[in-house]
Write a protein that holds these residues in place. Structure first.
Motif, PDB file in Angstrom:
ATOM      1  N   VAL A  15       0.831  -1.212   0.000  1.00  0.00           N
ATOM      2  CA  VAL A  15       0.000   0.000   0.000  1.00  0.00           C
ATOM      3  C   VAL A  15       0.867   1.264   0.000  1.00  0.00           C
ATOM      4  O   VAL A  15       0.533   2.258  -0.649  1.00  0.00           O
ATOM      5  CB  VAL A  15      -0.957   0.006   1.213  1.00  0.00           C
ATOM      6  N   THR A  16       2.012   1.209   0.704  1.00  0.00           N
ATOM      7  CA  THR A  16       2.937   2.346   0.703  1.00  0.00           C
ATOM      8  C   THR A  16       3.431   2.637  -0.710  1.00  0.00           C
ATOM      9  O   THR A  16       3.471   3.796  -1.145  1.00  0.00           O
ATOM     10  CB  THR A  16       4.142   2.075   1.627  1.00  0.00           C
ATOM     11  N   ILE A  17       3.781   1.572  -1.442  1.00  0.00           N
ATOM     12  CA  ILE A  17       4.223   1.731  -2.830  1.00  0.00           C
ATOM     13  C   ILE A  17       3.098   2.304  -3.697  1.00  0.00           C
ATOM     14  O   ILE A  17       3.315   3.195  -4.516  1.00  0.00           O
ATOM     15  CB  ILE A  17       4.699   0.378  -3.400  1.00  0.00           C
ATOM     16  N   CYS A  18       1.872   1.803  -3.477  1.00  0.00           N
ATOM     17  CA  CYS A  18       0.714   2.296  -4.241  1.00  0.00           C
ATOM     18  C   CYS A  18       0.488   3.783  -4.005  1.00  0.00           C
ATOM     19  O   CYS A  18       0.225   4.544  -4.946  1.00  0.00           O
ATOM     20  CB  CYS A  18      -0.540   1.512  -3.859  1.00  0.00           C
ATOM     21  N   THR A  36     -12.360   8.427  -1.278  1.00  0.00           N
ATOM     22  CA  THR A  36     -13.102   7.184  -1.493  1.00  0.00           C
ATOM     23  C   THR A  36     -12.151   6.023  -1.761  1.00  0.00           C
ATOM     24  O   THR A  36     -12.299   4.931  -1.188  1.00  0.00           O
ATOM     25  CB  THR A  36     -14.065   7.332  -2.687  1.00  0.00           C
ATOM     26  N   ILE A  37     -11.170   6.256  -2.614  1.00  0.00           N
ATOM     27  CA  ILE A  37     -10.198   5.212  -2.942  1.00  0.00           C
ATOM     28  C   ILE A  37      -9.382   4.829  -1.709  1.00  0.00           C
ATOM     29  O   ILE A  37      -9.099   3.648  -1.471  1.00  0.00           O
ATOM     30  CB  ILE A  37      -9.280   5.677  -4.089  1.00  0.00           C
ATOM     31  N   SER A  38      -8.999   5.816  -0.905  1.00  0.00           N
ATOM     32  CA  SER A  38      -8.230   5.535   0.314  1.00  0.00           C
ATOM     33  C   SER A  38      -9.027   4.655   1.277  1.00  0.00           C
ATOM     34  O   SER A  38      -8.489   3.707   1.871  1.00  0.00           O
ATOM     35  CB  SER A  38      -7.852   6.850   1.006  1.00  0.00           C
ATOM     36  N   ILE A  39     -10.314   4.954   1.420  1.00  0.00           N
ATOM     37  CA  ILE A  39     -11.173   4.162   2.316  1.00  0.00           C
ATOM     38  C   ILE A  39     -11.315   2.731   1.791  1.00  0.00           C
ATOM     39  O   ILE A  39     -11.226   1.762   2.556  1.00  0.00           O
ATOM     40  CB  ILE A  39     -12.557   4.823   2.457  1.00  0.00           C
ATOM     41  N   LEU A  40     -11.528   2.604   0.476  1.00  0.00           N
ATOM     42  CA  LEU A  40     -11.693   1.272  -0.118  1.00  0.00           C
ATOM     43  C   LEU A  40     -10.424   0.429   0.031  1.00  0.00           C
ATOM     44  O   LEU A  40     -10.497  -0.768   0.327  1.00  0.00           O
ATOM     45  CB  LEU A  40     -12.062   1.407  -1.602  1.00  0.00           C
ATOM     46  N   ILE A  63      -6.863  -3.539  -5.476  1.00  0.00           N
ATOM     47  CA  ILE A  63      -6.112  -2.336  -5.095  1.00  0.00           C
ATOM     48  C   ILE A  63      -5.397  -1.765  -6.315  1.00  0.00           C
ATOM     49  O   ILE A  63      -5.366  -0.543  -6.509  1.00  0.00           O
ATOM     50  CB  ILE A  63      -5.095  -2.658  -3.973  1.00  0.00           C
ATOM     51  N   LEU A  64      -4.844  -2.646  -7.144  1.00  0.00           N
ATOM     52  CA  LEU A  64      -4.172  -2.200  -8.365  1.00  0.00           C
ATOM     53  C   LEU A  64      -5.150  -1.469  -9.287  1.00  0.00           C
ATOM     54  O   LEU A  64      -4.812  -0.438  -9.888  1.00  0.00           O
ATOM     55  CB  LEU A  64      -3.549  -3.397  -9.093  1.00  0.00           C
ATOM     56  N   VAL A  65      -6.384  -1.990  -9.392  1.00  0.00           N
ATOM     57  CA  VAL A  65      -7.417  -1.339 -10.206  1.00  0.00           C
ATOM     58  C   VAL A  65      -7.735   0.050  -9.656  1.00  0.00           C
ATOM     59  O   VAL A  65      -7.857   1.026 -10.410  1.00  0.00           O
ATOM     60  CB  VAL A  65      -8.701  -2.199 -10.248  1.00  0.00           C
ATOM     61  N   LEU A  66      -7.856   0.161  -8.335  1.00  0.00           N
ATOM     62  CA  LEU A  66      -8.142   1.456  -7.697  1.00  0.00           C
ATOM     63  C   LEU A  66      -7.009   2.449  -7.949  1.00  0.00           C
ATOM     64  O   LEU A  66      -7.252   3.636  -8.191  1.00  0.00           O
ATOM     65  CB  LEU A  66      -8.345   1.271  -6.188  1.00  0.00           C
ATOM     66  N   VAL A  67      -5.767   1.971  -7.899  1.00  0.00           N
ATOM     67  CA  VAL A  67      -4.616   2.841  -8.157  1.00  0.00           C
ATOM     68  C   VAL A  67      -4.663   3.354  -9.600  1.00  0.00           C
ATOM     69  O   VAL A  67      -4.434   4.541  -9.860  1.00  0.00           O
ATOM     70  CB  VAL A  67      -3.291   2.087  -7.912  1.00  0.00           C
ATOM     71  N   LEU A  68      -4.989   2.469 -10.540  1.00  0.00           N
ATOM     72  CA  LEU A  68      -5.078   2.871 -11.945  1.00  0.00           C
ATOM     73  C   LEU A  68      -6.191   3.893 -12.154  1.00  0.00           C
ATOM     74  O   LEU A  68      -6.022   4.864 -12.901  1.00  0.00           O
ATOM     75  CB  LEU A  68      -5.328   1.638 -12.824  1.00  0.00           C
ATOM     76  N   ILE A  72      -5.362   7.654 -13.549  1.00  0.00           N
ATOM     77  CA  ILE A  72      -6.011   8.111 -14.778  1.00  0.00           C
ATOM     78  C   ILE A  72      -6.873   9.344 -14.517  1.00  0.00           C
ATOM     79  O   ILE A  72      -6.844  10.314 -15.278  1.00  0.00           O
ATOM     80  CB  ILE A  72      -6.854   6.976 -15.392  1.00  0.00           C
ATOM     81  N   SER A  73      -7.645   9.313 -13.429  1.00  0.00           N
ATOM     82  CA  SER A  73      -8.509  10.453 -13.108  1.00  0.00           C
ATOM     83  C   SER A  73      -7.694  11.699 -12.790  1.00  0.00           C
ATOM     84  O   SER A  73      -8.098  12.819 -13.133  1.00  0.00           O
ATOM     85  CB  SER A  73      -9.440  10.115 -11.939  1.00  0.00           C
TER      86      SER A  73
END
Length: 204
Positions: A15-18, A36-40, A63-68, A72-73
């Motif tokens: 998560v630190t790397i993300c 929202t992403i941080s909470i998820l 988590i990888l999907v959320l990071v992407l 992108i956003s």
């Protein structure tokens, strides 16, 4: 127990790397999508540690999907102000020319106690000292005192229509001023309005 500890250490590093990839800001500066992403991410990690018998991939991939999504956003928000407004919204004016805008306060569920607390934190004891106050998209109150009046009127070639309303001017007036200075709107990176004067910063 050992597996739970190992997973905790693994997800701490992961998560630190993300978050390094996402370039996270301070918590108080997070927008709606970022929060929202941080909470998820936090929820996914908590469930994975609790259900340590499940495959770790069931957490890594979401988590990888959320990071992407966040990366992108963020890129779209930087390059497209309309998209940024859709995702993060826009600032809400709370004080206009020293007067409270109760309609906007009710809309944002922002109480008078919240307002007074934020004013005190800026060393302001009375609403009369404030010319404008904006509730930013991250919940922070931005204050412009009566003694100064610098307002952004053009940002990256885009006219700030809210500012025009505040200074009782229209787009026609602004374009005329720009034309009189032999400039095009697209040439202007940033323009401030202060004490009836425009201060222009061009791209070049």
């Amino acid at each position: 127990m050992i597996q739970a500890i190992i997973r905790t250490i693994f997800f701490y590093i992961y998560v630190t790397i993300c978050y390094k990839i996402m370039g996270k800001r301070e918590i108080g500066e997070l927008g709606i999508l970022d929060l929202t992403i941080s909470i998820l991410i936090g929820q996914l990690v908590a469930v994975s540690i609790e259900n340590y018998k499940d495959s770790v991939l069931l957490t890594i991939l979401p988590i990888l999907v959320l990071v992407l999504i966040e990366v992108i956003s963020s890129k779209l928000s930087i390059n497209n102000r309309k998209f940024n407004k859709i995702v993060d919204g826009k600032p809400t004016i709370i004080i206009d020319q020293g007067k409270l805008i109760y309609k906007n306060m009710n809309k944002e569920r922002y109480t008078i106690d919240d307002l007074l607390m934020n004013l005190r934190s800026e060393g302001i004891s009375s609403i009369d000292e404030v010319k404008y106050a904006f509730l930013e998209t991250n919940g922070k109150l931005s204050i412009i005192k009566n003694s100064i009046n610098p307002l952004p009127i053009i940002v990256e070639g885009i006219i700030q229509e809210d500012t025009l309303k505040l200074i009782n001017k229209d787009k026609k007036w602004l374009l005329k001023v720009i034309s009189n200075n032999n400039l095009e709107l697209e040439e202007i990176f940033y323009c401030l309005y202060k004490k009836t004067h425009l201060y222009i910063i061009k791209y070049k």
